[in-house]
Scaffold this motif. Structure first.
Motif, PDB file in Angstrom:
ATOM      1  N   ASN A 180     -17.684 -49.971 -70.591  1.00  0.00           N
ATOM      2  CA  ASN A 180     -17.607 -50.925 -71.708  1.00  0.00           C
ATOM      3  C   ASN A 180     -18.194 -50.371 -73.004  1.00  0.00           C
ATOM      4  O   ASN A 180     -18.020 -50.979 -74.066  1.00  0.00           O
ATOM      5  CB  ASN A 180     -18.317 -52.233 -71.350  1.00  0.00           C
ATOM      6  CG  ASN A 180     -17.452 -53.132 -70.484  1.00  0.00           C
ATOM      7  OD1 ASN A 180     -16.235 -52.961 -70.421  1.00  0.00           O
ATOM      8  ND2 ASN A 180     -18.068 -54.075 -69.801  1.00  0.00           N
ATOM      9  N   LYS A 181     -18.902 -49.249 -72.930  1.00  0.00           N
ATOM     10  CA  LYS A 181     -19.446 -48.641 -74.148  1.00  0.00           C
ATOM     11  C   LYS A 181     -18.339 -48.037 -75.006  1.00  0.00           C
ATOM     12  O   LYS A 181     -18.530 -47.805 -76.204  1.00  0.00           O
ATOM     13  CB  LYS A 181     -20.478 -47.575 -73.792  1.00  0.00           C
ATOM     14  CG  LYS A 181     -21.756 -48.142 -73.176  1.00  0.00           C
ATOM     15  CD  LYS A 181     -22.765 -47.045 -72.863  1.00  0.00           C
ATOM     16  CE  LYS A 181     -24.029 -47.632 -72.249  1.00  0.00           C
ATOM     17  NZ  LYS A 181     -25.019 -46.575 -71.911  1.00  0.00           N
ATOM     18  N   ASN A 182     -17.196 -47.767 -74.393  1.00  0.00           N
ATOM     19  CA  ASN A 182     -16.048 -47.262 -75.147  1.00  0.00           C
ATOM     20  C   ASN A 182     -15.420 -48.413 -75.939  1.00  0.00           C
ATOM     21  O   ASN A 182     -15.015 -49.418 -75.354  1.00  0.00           O
ATOM     22  CB  ASN A 182     -14.997 -46.668 -74.200  1.00  0.00           C
ATOM     23  CG  ASN A 182     -15.516 -45.461 -73.439  1.00  0.00           C
ATOM     24  OD1 ASN A 182     -16.307 -44.675 -73.970  1.00  0.00           O
ATOM     25  ND2 ASN A 182     -15.095 -45.311 -72.197  1.00  0.00           N
ATOM     26  N   ILE A 183     -15.344 -48.279 -77.241  1.00  0.00           N
ATOM     27  CA  ILE A 183     -14.747 -49.328 -78.082  1.00  0.00           C
ATOM     28  C   ILE A 183     -13.234 -49.270 -77.943  1.00  0.00           C
ATOM     29  O   ILE A 183     -12.621 -48.213 -78.152  1.00  0.00           O
ATOM     30  CB  ILE A 183     -15.156 -49.153 -79.561  1.00  0.00           C
ATOM     31  CG1 ILE A 183     -16.682 -49.206 -79.685  1.00  0.00           C
ATOM     32  CG2 ILE A 183     -14.529 -50.232 -80.427  1.00  0.00           C
ATOM     33  CD1 ILE A 183     -17.191 -48.899 -81.081  1.00  0.00           C
ATOM     34  N   THR A 184     -12.639 -50.385 -77.593  1.00  0.00           N
ATOM     35  CA  THR A 184     -11.200 -50.408 -77.327  1.00  0.00           C
ATOM     36  C   THR A 184     -10.378 -50.378 -78.624  1.00  0.00           C
ATOM     37  O   THR A 184     -10.852 -50.803 -79.682  1.00  0.00           O
ATOM     38  CB  THR A 184     -10.820 -51.666 -76.528  1.00  0.00           C
ATOM     39  OG1 THR A 184     -11.201 -52.823 -77.276  1.00  0.00           O
ATOM     40  CG2 THR A 184     -11.525 -51.682 -75.186  1.00  0.00           C
ATOM     41  N   HIS A 213     -10.047 -53.387 -81.106  1.00  0.00           N
ATOM     42  CA  HIS A 213     -11.108 -53.611 -82.097  1.00  0.00           C
ATOM     43  C   HIS A 213     -11.040 -52.564 -83.208  1.00  0.00           C
ATOM     44  O   HIS A 213     -11.205 -52.892 -84.392  1.00  0.00           O
ATOM     45  CB  HIS A 213     -12.481 -53.563 -81.430  1.00  0.00           C
ATOM     46  CG  HIS A 213     -12.789 -54.763 -80.599  1.00  0.00           C
ATOM     47  ND1 HIS A 213     -13.128 -55.985 -81.147  1.00  0.00           N
ATOM     48  CD2 HIS A 213     -12.778 -54.943 -79.238  1.00  0.00           C
ATOM     49  CE1 HIS A 213     -13.338 -56.865 -80.174  1.00  0.00           C
ATOM     50  NE2 HIS A 213     -13.126 -56.260 -79.008  1.00  0.00           N
ATOM     51  N   ARG A 214     -10.784 -51.321 -82.840  1.00  0.00           N
ATOM     52  CA  ARG A 214     -10.781 -50.245 -83.843  1.00  0.00           C
ATOM     53  C   ARG A 214      -9.594 -50.333 -84.793  1.00  0.00           C
ATOM     54  O   ARG A 214      -9.688 -49.946 -85.952  1.00  0.00           O
ATOM     55  CB  ARG A 214     -10.780 -48.877 -83.148  1.00  0.00           C
ATOM     56  CG  ARG A 214     -12.132 -48.530 -82.532  1.00  0.00           C
ATOM     57  CD  ARG A 214     -12.194 -47.103 -82.039  1.00  0.00           C
ATOM     58  NE  ARG A 214     -11.446 -46.922 -80.801  1.00  0.00           N
ATOM     59  CZ  ARG A 214     -10.436 -46.080 -80.646  1.00  0.00           C
ATOM     60  NH1 ARG A 214     -10.023 -45.344 -81.660  1.00  0.00           N
ATOM     61  NH2 ARG A 214      -9.828 -45.968 -79.481  1.00  0.00           N
ATOM     62  N   SER A 217      -7.575 -53.313 -85.143  1.00  0.00           N
ATOM     63  CA  SER A 217      -7.142 -54.712 -85.217  1.00  0.00           C
ATOM     64  C   SER A 217      -6.320 -54.980 -86.476  1.00  0.00           C
ATOM     65  O   SER A 217      -6.772 -54.724 -87.591  1.00  0.00           O
ATOM     66  CB  SER A 217      -8.371 -55.629 -85.194  1.00  0.00           C
ATOM     67  OG  SER A 217      -7.967 -56.986 -85.262  1.00  0.00           O
ATOM     68  N   PRO A 219      -7.571 -58.108 -80.105  1.00  0.00           N
ATOM     69  CA  PRO A 219      -8.496 -58.279 -78.979  1.00  0.00           C
ATOM     70  C   PRO A 219      -8.406 -59.694 -78.422  1.00  0.00           C
ATOM     71  O   PRO A 219      -8.464 -60.671 -79.167  1.00  0.00           O
ATOM     72  CB  PRO A 219      -9.872 -57.998 -79.600  1.00  0.00           C
ATOM     73  CG  PRO A 219      -9.689 -58.174 -81.077  1.00  0.00           C
ATOM     74  CD  PRO A 219      -8.271 -57.815 -81.366  1.00  0.00           C
ATOM     75  N   ASP A 264      -9.863 -56.395 -74.672  1.00  0.00           N
ATOM     76  CA  ASP A 264     -11.095 -56.621 -75.426  1.00  0.00           C
ATOM     77  C   ASP A 264     -12.192 -55.640 -75.015  1.00  0.00           C
ATOM     78  O   ASP A 264     -12.768 -54.934 -75.841  1.00  0.00           O
ATOM     79  CB  ASP A 264     -11.558 -58.063 -75.197  1.00  0.00           C
ATOM     80  CG  ASP A 264     -12.807 -58.412 -75.993  1.00  0.00           C
ATOM     81  OD1 ASP A 264     -12.996 -57.838 -77.078  1.00  0.00           O
ATOM     82  OD2 ASP A 264     -13.586 -59.262 -75.527  1.00  0.00           O
ATOM     83  N   ARG A 265     -12.489 -55.582 -73.716  1.00  0.00           N
ATOM     84  CA  ARG A 265     -13.477 -54.654 -73.170  1.00  0.00           C
ATOM     85  C   ARG A 265     -12.791 -53.776 -72.129  1.00  0.00           C
ATOM     86  O   ARG A 265     -11.902 -54.221 -71.412  1.00  0.00           O
ATOM     87  CB  ARG A 265     -14.642 -55.398 -72.517  1.00  0.00           C
ATOM     88  CG  ARG A 265     -15.395 -56.365 -73.425  1.00  0.00           C
ATOM     89  CD  ARG A 265     -16.540 -57.010 -72.656  1.00  0.00           C
ATOM     90  NE  ARG A 265     -16.065 -57.559 -71.371  1.00  0.00           N
ATOM     91  CZ  ARG A 265     -16.838 -57.743 -70.305  1.00  0.00           C
ATOM     92  NH1 ARG A 265     -18.115 -57.409 -70.347  1.00  0.00           N
ATOM     93  NH2 ARG A 265     -16.339 -58.260 -69.202  1.00  0.00           N
ATOM     94  N   GLU A 266     -13.236 -52.528 -72.029  1.00  0.00           N
ATOM     95  CA  GLU A 266     -12.561 -51.597 -71.127  1.00  0.00           C
ATOM     96  C   GLU A 266     -12.578 -52.087 -69.678  1.00  0.00           C
ATOM     97  O   GLU A 266     -11.645 -51.841 -68.917  1.00  0.00           O
ATOM     98  CB  GLU A 266     -13.209 -50.211 -71.231  1.00  0.00           C
ATOM     99  CG  GLU A 266     -12.324 -49.114 -70.684  1.00  0.00           C
ATOM    100  CD  GLU A 266     -12.766 -47.725 -71.069  1.00  0.00           C
ATOM    101  OE1 GLU A 266     -13.470 -47.090 -70.267  1.00  0.00           O
ATOM    102  OE2 GLU A 266     -12.403 -47.269 -72.174  1.00  0.00           O
TER     103      GLU A 266
END
Length: 544
Positions: A33-37, A40-41, A43, A50, A313-315
């Motif tokens: 989940n630390k990887n920004i999807t 979001h990057r 949008s 997301p 939204d989250r990996e």
């Protein structure tokens, strides 16, 4: 043997696989989940949006399901229901779920781009161009096949057409409500409950106000709708319609399970395995090409890397959306088999030839659901409506995916027309729709389904090849991907070769040439992948 035993055993196997083999696969892909999807990057409110996991699962499941896990398994029962069930369970767990999850994760790590772009990053530009040509051709085939299926369903059951139109209007309304109340969780829950209630009411209302059009007019209306759905913001039509429709399919699955427990039907069909069939050919490779959705389907890689990855939204959401979504579809395929094995083999063969797989499924499952005290005619209509609703979902998702692939192909082309196609979603979608209409002129479902099945499964093999190369470059052991990949290449190349030869003998030269071209394209991609990995190994040896 009671049908209840088959359903319970299949549910236990699929659920257990999610928490055992699925857990192993999650670790191999290093989901974090630390990887920004990308949602979001990048949008943008149109494609990158997301969204809640349950909404994305609804979209993804509705898109990958369509009529595939119903049509394929029912036809494949011709060879025997036991091999069909075995392939659905083994294929879904070890092939399809790995393929779907891998495509989704690879896309997330490559800015939400499609498998074609991932090929460019790991194999080269020529590989990307060849794969996009292959996937674009497959998508046009799918659009044509499902437009034909839906149009004929609407003609045979005009009430289904009316309910489908009402569903679209409901989806747009739900999208607007969700847009302005997204910050309030309670509002989303209320909107969902109300939306699902209205949707089920529309099932009844649609049956009361049948809407009738001629076949050709339905084709134009359906492709016009697909055009609008492809260019509209995903949160305004595609996503809410898929999300609400997913509850229609969940309802169908629940009704089927409860109906089976109430009716407790016996499996009447014999357990004999038929090695060959006069119309279909030999069980290998035909069984593994006929059952695509429900076991493994290349189309899923296009959805996973085309629209779904742009909404994650989250990996960590990919676990339930990618792997879980595939296993739910496998269970739907088991239900499809169950709907016809309550018949004798001779009855099944006669009714399949006379009605086709979708009406046969609707009649069989409708009769089981009616055991709960529901009017059988209404139950049959509900099943038919669910199938057409998901076929419609596949149609509009495919049109959007074909638009993506066409734009990605031309984004590297230095030509004014190419730049316009890559930048203008209206122009690229027009090209997709026009080509689909032209393909439909060459034949309908019965003509296009066999070549679609082979192309679709070869697409799965190529997606697995891409994921394998990507994993190797990431220094991850890809054995859990390469074993399914080699099997699918063996199956699909054999199938395409036989299909090309048989159509050539029957003087169906157009289909024969299409099969031959797809065969050659796949070998070209295998060669480029091998060459790319060879260069990397050589460069590492030079460094040493």
């Amino acid at each position: 043997m009671q049908l209840t035993y088959l359903f319970v055993l299949s549910a236990i196997i699929l659920t257990g696989a999610y928490f055992t083999y699925g857990k192993y696969v999650f670790r191999k892909f290093k989901i974090n989940n630390k990887n920004i999807t990308p949602s979001h990057r990048f949008s943008d409110g149109v494609d990158y949006v997301p969204s809640k996991p349950i909404v994305v699962l609804g979209h993804h499941f509705a898109s990958i399901a369509g009529a595939g896990p119903i049509v394929g398994p029912i036809i494949a029962v011709t060879f025997g229901w036991i091999p069909a069930v075995i392939w659905i369970l083994v294929g879904g767990i070890f092939f399809g779920a790995v393929h779907d999850l891998g495509s989704m994760v690879a896309s997330l790590r490559n800015d939400g781009k499609s498998i074609g772009v991932i090929i460019q990053n790991n194999i080269g530009r020529k590989g990307k161009q060849l794969f996009i040509l292959f996937s674009f051709s497959t998508l046009i085939l799918i659009i044509a096949v499902f437009a034909d299926i839906i149009a004929k369903t609407f003609i045979s059951n005009p009430g289904v057409a009316s309910a489908s139109i009402l569903f679209i209007l409901l989806a747009v309304s739900f999208g607007w409500v969700n847009k302005f109340t997204a910050h309030r969780k309670s509002a989303f829950l209320i909107a969902t409950v109300v939306g699902v209630a209205i949707m089920y009411f529309f099932v009844y209302l649609g049956m009361q106000i049948p809407f009738v059009l001629e076949y050709q007019m339905w084709i134009y209306v359906l492709l016009a709708y697909a055009f609008i759905a492809s260019v509209a913001p995903v949160s305004m039509l595609l996503q809410p319609r898929d999300y609400l429709n997913s509850f229609l399919l969940y309802g169908l699955i629940l009704a089927a399970v409860v109906g089976v427990f109430v009716a407790n039907p016996t499996i009447v069909m014999d357990t004999e395995v038929h090695i060959s069939n006069e119309n279909l050919g030999y069980i290998f490779p035909v069984l593994f090409v006929t059952i695509a959705c429900g076991a493994i389907s290349g189309f899923h890689s296009l959805v996973a890397s085309g629209t779904t990855s742009k909404q994650i939204d989250r990996e960590e959401d990919v676990k339930v959306v990618g792997y879980g979504g595939m296993l739910i579809e496998s269970f739907l395929a088991i239900i499809s088999v169950g709907a016809v094995i309550v018949l004798t083999r001779s009855d099944y063969i006669d009714r399949l030839a006379a009605q086709g797989p979708v009406p046969l499924f609707a009649d069989g499952l409708g009769a089981i659901i009616s055991s709960m005290g529901i009017n059988e005619a209404f139950a049959v209509g509900f099943v038919a409506l669910t199938v057409s609703a998901f076929a419609l979902t596949t149609l509009d998702t495919c049109t959007r995916l074909a638009r993506f692939t066409l734009q990605e192909y031309f984004e590297d082309v230095e030509h004014p027309v190419g730049r316009k196609i890559s930048q203008n979603r209206y122009l690229s979608t027009t090209v997709v729709v026009v080509l689909s209409v032209l393909l439909l002129q060459s034949g309908g479902f019965s003509t296009l389904w066999p070549i679609f099945g082979s192309a679709n499964q070869l697409l799965a093999a190529l997606a697995l090849l891409t994921i394998s190369v990507w994993l190797i470059r990431k220094k991850v052991n890809p054995t859990f991907v390469t074993i399914p990949m080699f099997f699918m290449f063996t199956v699909t190349l054999s199938s395409l070769g036989l299909f090309a030869w048989n159509n050539f003998k029957q003087e169906a030269y157009t289909l024969s040439v299409i099969a031959a071209v797809l065969f050659v394209l796949s070998f070209a991609l295998i060669f480029l992948a091998r060459k790319s990995l060879g260069r990397e190994i050589q460069s590492k040896e030079l460094v040493k």
